[in-house]
Design an enzyme around this catalytic site. Structure first.
Site, PDB file in Angstrom:
ATOM      1  N   HIS A   1       0.852  -1.187   0.000  1.00 29.33           N
ATOM      2  CA  HIS A   1       0.000   0.000   0.000  1.00 29.33           C
ATOM      3  C   HIS A   1       0.891   1.242   0.000  1.00 29.33           C
ATOM      4  CE1 HIS A   1      -3.895  -1.863   1.857  1.00 29.33           C
ATOM      5  NE2 HIS A   1      -3.316  -2.685   0.987  1.00 29.33           N
TER       6      HIS A   1
ATOM      7  N   GLU B   1       0.904   4.014   1.746  1.00 27.86           N
ATOM      8  CA  GLU B   1       1.362   4.478   3.053  1.00 27.86           C
ATOM      9  C   GLU B   1       2.477   3.594   3.600  1.00 27.86           C
ATOM     10  OE1 GLU B   1      -1.728   3.614   1.989  1.00 27.86           O
ATOM     11  OE2 GLU B   1      -3.171   4.189   3.520  1.00 27.86           O
TER      12      GLU B   1
ATOM     13  N   CYS C   1      -6.131   2.028   5.778  1.00 28.72           N
ATOM     14  CA  CYS C   1      -6.752   0.779   6.228  1.00 28.72           C
ATOM     15  C   CYS C   1      -6.163   0.385   7.590  1.00 28.72           C
ATOM     16  CB  CYS C   1      -6.484  -0.321   5.203  1.00 28.72           C
ATOM     17  SG  CYS C   1      -4.751  -0.830   5.129  1.00 28.72           S
TER      18      CYS C   1
ATOM     19  N   CYS D   1      -2.261  -0.157   7.425  1.00 25.97           N
ATOM     20  CA  CYS D   1      -1.510   1.092   7.302  1.00 25.97           C
ATOM     21  C   CYS D   1      -1.656   1.967   8.533  1.00 25.97           C
ATOM     22  CB  CYS D   1      -1.931   1.832   6.043  1.00 25.97           C
ATOM     23  SG  CYS D   1      -1.439   0.945   4.548  1.00 25.97           S
TER      24      CYS D   1
END
Length: 165
Positions: free
Chosen positions: A54, A56, A84, A87
């Site tokens: 992801h 992040e 999410c 993260c």
């Protein structure tokens, strides 16, 4: 000249555009320290075939490597979509000082939407959270991506190569 939250979110949006060009979910992230960008990333889950790729998570990893520390307590993270659970965990554990995000994620957001991390009392660090930075732009890139994605036939996942073979 000192940059604003909107300026940094525009940089995160450029990262989201890079993800979109790769047919990845268009999310971008930027880590800032002392008014300087020290890391930037975009989603690479499909390209890397890695669930943790992801924006992040990748940006935090790059920032930690660049600074030589896991503790990013003097850094700010700008991300186009509400993080999410995974993260948000990385943000808390890396001690990001300020989290700025563009648009909420009603299906998976773990800052304000599904789980409100700031309400979990036993966590020893909570970043300051600022939501809605360039919200229309952050939302529209995602909406356009998924609208286009729904028009295309689904890929057969059984054709993916296994790393075990």
């Amino acid at each position: 000249m000192k940059k604003t939250a909107e300026d940094y979110m525009r940089l995160a949006l450029k990262e989201a555009e890079k993800a979109r060009a790769l047919d990845e979910v268009p999310v971008g992230a930027v880590v800032v320290k002392d008014d300087r960008v020290i890391a930037r990333a975009h989603n690479l889950r499909e390209k890397n075939q890695q669930a943790s790729a992801h924006a992040e998570f990748l940006a935090i990893t790059k920032a930690s490597k660049k600074l030589g520390t896991w503790c990013l307590d003097d850094c700010d993270l700008y991300v186009t979509l509400e993080p999410c659970m995974m993260c948000t965990g990385a943000i808390v554990l890396s001690r990001i000082r300020n989290l700025y995000y563009g648009t909420r994620d009603p299906k998976g957001g773990a800052v304000d939407s599904i789980i409100q991390i700031k309400n979990v009392k036993h966590i020893n660090h909570h970043p300051n959270v600022y939501e809605g930075i360039l919200q229309p732009e952050c939302s529209s890139i995602l909406t356009a991506f998924f609208k286009e994605k729904r028009k295309r036939p689904k890929r057969d996942k059984s054709t993916f190569k296994s790393s075990e073979s």
